[in-house]
Motif scaffolding. Structure first.
Motif, PDB file in Angstrom:
ATOM      1  N   ASP A   1       0.806  -1.221   0.000  1.00 40.40           N
ATOM      2  CA  ASP A   1       0.000   0.000   0.000  1.00 40.40           C
ATOM      3  C   ASP A   1       0.842   1.276   0.000  1.00 40.40           C
ATOM      4  O   ASP A   1       0.596   2.196  -0.784  1.00 40.40           O
ATOM      5  CB  ASP A   1      -0.942   0.009   1.208  1.00 40.40           C
ATOM      6  CG  ASP A   1      -2.009  -1.059   1.115  1.00 40.40           C
ATOM      7  OD1 ASP A   1      -2.164  -1.654   0.017  1.00 40.40           O
ATOM      8  OD2 ASP A   1      -2.687  -1.305   2.119  1.00 40.40           O
ATOM      9  N   ARG A   2       1.817   1.344   0.879  1.00 36.65           N
ATOM     10  CA  ARG A   2       2.589   2.586   0.998  1.00 36.65           C
ATOM     11  C   ARG A   2       3.423   2.837  -0.245  1.00 36.65           C
ATOM     12  O   ARG A   2       3.510   3.974  -0.735  1.00 36.65           O
ATOM     13  CB  ARG A   2       3.488   2.513   2.236  1.00 36.65           C
ATOM     14  CG  ARG A   2       3.903   3.882   2.779  1.00 36.65           C
ATOM     15  CD  ARG A   2       4.586   3.749   4.108  1.00 36.65           C
ATOM     16  NE  ARG A   2       5.855   3.028   3.994  1.00 36.65           N
ATOM     17  CZ  ARG A   2       6.555   2.599   5.043  1.00 36.65           C
ATOM     18  NH1 ARG A   2       6.077   2.779   6.269  1.00 36.65           N
ATOM     19  NH2 ARG A   2       7.706   1.971   4.873  1.00 36.65           N
ATOM     20  N   GLN A   3       4.043   1.787  -0.791  1.00 40.80           N
ATOM     21  CA  GLN A   3       4.806   1.932  -2.022  1.00 40.80           C
ATOM     22  C   GLN A   3       3.893   2.290  -3.192  1.00 40.80           C
ATOM     23  O   GLN A   3       4.262   3.094  -4.060  1.00 40.80           O
ATOM     24  CB  GLN A   3       5.569   0.645  -2.321  1.00 40.80           C
ATOM     25  CG  GLN A   3       6.651   0.316  -1.316  1.00 40.80           C
ATOM     26  CD  GLN A   3       7.344  -0.993  -1.613  1.00 40.80           C
ATOM     27  OE1 GLN A   3       7.383  -1.443  -2.773  1.00 40.80           O
ATOM     28  NE2 GLN A   3       7.902  -1.639  -0.592  1.00 40.80           N
ATOM     29  N   LEU A   4       2.703   1.692  -3.213  1.00 43.94           N
ATOM     30  CA  LEU A   4       1.737   2.011  -4.258  1.00 43.94           C
ATOM     31  C   LEU A   4       1.410   3.499  -4.253  1.00 43.94           C
ATOM     32  O   LEU A   4       1.420   4.158  -5.305  1.00 43.94           O
ATOM     33  CB  LEU A   4       0.459   1.200  -4.051  1.00 43.94           C
ATOM     34  CG  LEU A   4      -0.739   1.548  -4.935  1.00 43.94           C
ATOM     35  CD1 LEU A   4      -0.455   1.205  -6.390  1.00 43.94           C
ATOM     36  CD2 LEU A   4      -1.999   0.835  -4.467  1.00 43.94           C
ATOM     37  N   ASP A   5       1.151   4.043  -3.080  1.00 44.70           N
ATOM     38  CA  ASP A   5       0.797   5.464  -2.987  1.00 44.70           C
ATOM     39  C   ASP A   5       1.942   6.355  -3.439  1.00 44.70           C
ATOM     40  O   ASP A   5       1.735   7.363  -4.131  1.00 44.70           O
ATOM     41  CB  ASP A   5       0.391   5.815  -1.552  1.00 44.70           C
ATOM     42  CG  ASP A   5      -0.955   5.228  -1.165  1.00 44.70           C
ATOM     43  OD1 ASP A   5      -1.675   4.754  -2.072  1.00 44.70           O
ATOM     44  OD2 ASP A   5      -1.287   5.244   0.037  1.00 44.70           O
ATOM     45  N   VAL A   6       3.158   6.003  -3.048  1.00 50.20           N
ATOM     46  CA  VAL A   6       4.316   6.818  -3.437  1.00 50.20           C
ATOM     47  C   VAL A   6       4.489   6.813  -4.950  1.00 50.20           C
ATOM     48  O   VAL A   6       4.743   7.866  -5.564  1.00 50.20           O
ATOM     49  CB  VAL A   6       5.596   6.300  -2.734  1.00 50.20           C
ATOM     50  CG1 VAL A   6       6.846   6.937  -3.341  1.00 50.20           C
ATOM     51  CG2 VAL A   6       5.527   6.605  -1.236  1.00 50.20           C
ATOM     52  N   ILE A   7       4.329   5.658  -5.582  1.00 43.98           N
ATOM     53  CA  ILE A   7       4.477   5.577  -7.041  1.00 43.98           C
ATOM     54  C   ILE A   7       3.338   6.316  -7.740  1.00 43.98           C
ATOM     55  O   ILE A   7       3.554   7.047  -8.722  1.00 43.98           O
ATOM     56  CB  ILE A   7       4.535   4.113  -7.495  1.00 43.98           C
ATOM     57  CG1 ILE A   7       5.837   3.460  -7.020  1.00 43.98           C
ATOM     58  CG2 ILE A   7       4.421   4.006  -9.010  1.00 43.98           C
ATOM     59  CD1 ILE A   7       7.097   4.090  -7.594  1.00 43.98           C
ATOM     60  N   ILE A   8       2.117   6.137  -7.257  1.00 44.63           N
ATOM     61  CA  ILE A   8       0.974   6.831  -7.859  1.00 44.63           C
ATOM     62  C   ILE A   8       1.171   8.340  -7.776  1.00 44.63           C
ATOM     63  O   ILE A   8       1.003   9.071  -8.768  1.00 44.63           O
ATOM     64  CB  ILE A   8      -0.338   6.435  -7.151  1.00 44.63           C
ATOM     65  CG1 ILE A   8      -0.697   4.976  -7.429  1.00 44.63           C
ATOM     66  CG2 ILE A   8      -1.487   7.360  -7.578  1.00 44.63           C
ATOM     67  CD1 ILE A   8      -1.030   4.675  -8.856  1.00 44.63           C
ATOM     68  N   LEU A   9       1.520   8.825  -6.595  1.00 42.02           N
ATOM     69  CA  LEU A   9       1.679  10.272  -6.405  1.00 42.02           C
ATOM     70  C   LEU A   9       2.855  10.824  -7.195  1.00 42.02           C
ATOM     71  O   LEU A   9       2.783  11.935  -7.736  1.00 42.02           O
ATOM     72  CB  LEU A   9       1.851  10.580  -4.919  1.00 42.02           C
ATOM     73  CG  LEU A   9       0.616  10.362  -4.041  1.00 42.02           C
ATOM     74  CD1 LEU A   9       0.977  10.505  -2.559  1.00 42.02           C
ATOM     75  CD2 LEU A   9      -0.496  11.329  -4.408  1.00 42.02           C
TER      76      LEU A   9
END
Length: 301
Positions: free
Chosen positions: A246-254
């Motif tokens: 989840d946290r890595q997903l958010d960083v990549i999306i942002l």
């Protein structure tokens, strides 16, 4: 992007008073996310109030067993009158609670006629009070950034509803948000929960296929063959991104899709800059391991 660099200052934390009697049971497992959106803050308000179920029963003139069922999400979806009575006793703002209650009612297949029948004779409009100033300031700073994130997962209408619901939920639990270790992180978790509840999932992971069609690279291609090849690569990349924690997903999306800098991501998520950079490194290493390096070229860094 106008992400705040410092969270609002929290008030002094006061421990919840002890209460006699049987402890309130947990929320039923079959309660949906829309129902939980207003039920969680209502339960928190009750648990921190120091009141007992007997106290509430005598004040709102409703059976203690029914109040317990309502606070656990057991039985039929509750009518607005009883929710309003409880909210008034617990000092909760009624307008965001009503918005979330009515939306959850629709998602539990209640008709508009049923909702209107529940609210006839109540004074919902009298509770259109403004949220706390700190809440308003925080919303002004992050709302557009929240919308960019939500747009990756949802269509325009769902995006707007998800962001609006997020700030309603924050309004209901604003004291809890201020008392959290970092208000920005607390708020982001509320946004993420709200967005993911509306996002289609496959094998437990959010689907990003529709967002692939909105990439700048695809929009600039006019040759059908080139478009098809690029679309295949983009869909593969987005499928890989969806598998990130989840946290890595958010960083990549942002970072890659919304164009945020590391500093902006750190401020928005309420995490350290070192954590953001570490998450990006781990995510990039995973993506490079499952997608050929040339497939990730042309994405925003």
């Amino acid at each position: 992007m106008t992400t705040p660099t410092e969270p609002p200052v929290p008030p002094p934390v006061r421990p919840a008073p002890a209460r006699p009697g049987r402890k309130l049971g947990p929320i039923a497992e079959n309660v949906g996310s829309a129902h939980r959106a207003w039920l969680d803050p209502l339960r928190t308000a009750y648990l921190t109030s120091g009141l007992t179920l007997n106290d509430l029963s005598s004040r709102v003139r409703f059976a203690k067993s029914k109040i317990s069922e309502l606070l656990r999400g057991v039985g039929l979806y509750p009518r607005w009158e009883i929710v309003l009575r409880l909210a008034n006793e617990l000092g909760m703002p009624n307008w965001p609670l009503y918005r979330l209650w009515s939306q959850a009612a629709l998602e539990t297949h209640k008709s508009s006629e049923w909702i209107n029948g529940c609210t006839s004779g109540t004074t919902v409009t009298a509770t259109h009070t403004a949220p706390p100033l700190e809440h308003c300031a925080f919303r002004e700073l992050v709302e557009s950034d929240y919308s960019l994130y939500a747009q990756v997962f949802l269509d325009d209408n769902q995006r707007d509803n998800a962001v609006s619901d997020t700030f309603d939920r924050l309004w209901l639990s604003w004291n809890e948000a201020l008392a959290a270790h970092d208000t920005r992180r607390y708020a982001w978790n509320v946004l993420r929960t709200t967005v993911m509840a509306r996002t289609p999932h496959r094998d437990g992971r959010p689907e990003l296929g529709s967002a692939a069609f909105d990439t700048v690279t695809l929009q600039n291609l006019t040759d059908p063959a080139a478009y098809a090849n690029q679309l295949t690569e983009t869909l593969e990349l987005f499928a890989a991104i969806s598998r990130l924690p989840d946290r890595q997903l958010d960083v990549i999306i942002l970072g890659r899709l919304c164009g945020f800098t590391h500093e902006a991501i750190s401020a928005l998520l309420g995490t350290s800059l070192a954590t953001v950079r570490s998450d990006e490194r781990h995510a990039t290493r995973f993506l490079d391991s499952v997608i050929p390096p040339h497939s990730t070229e042309g994405n925003r860094q």
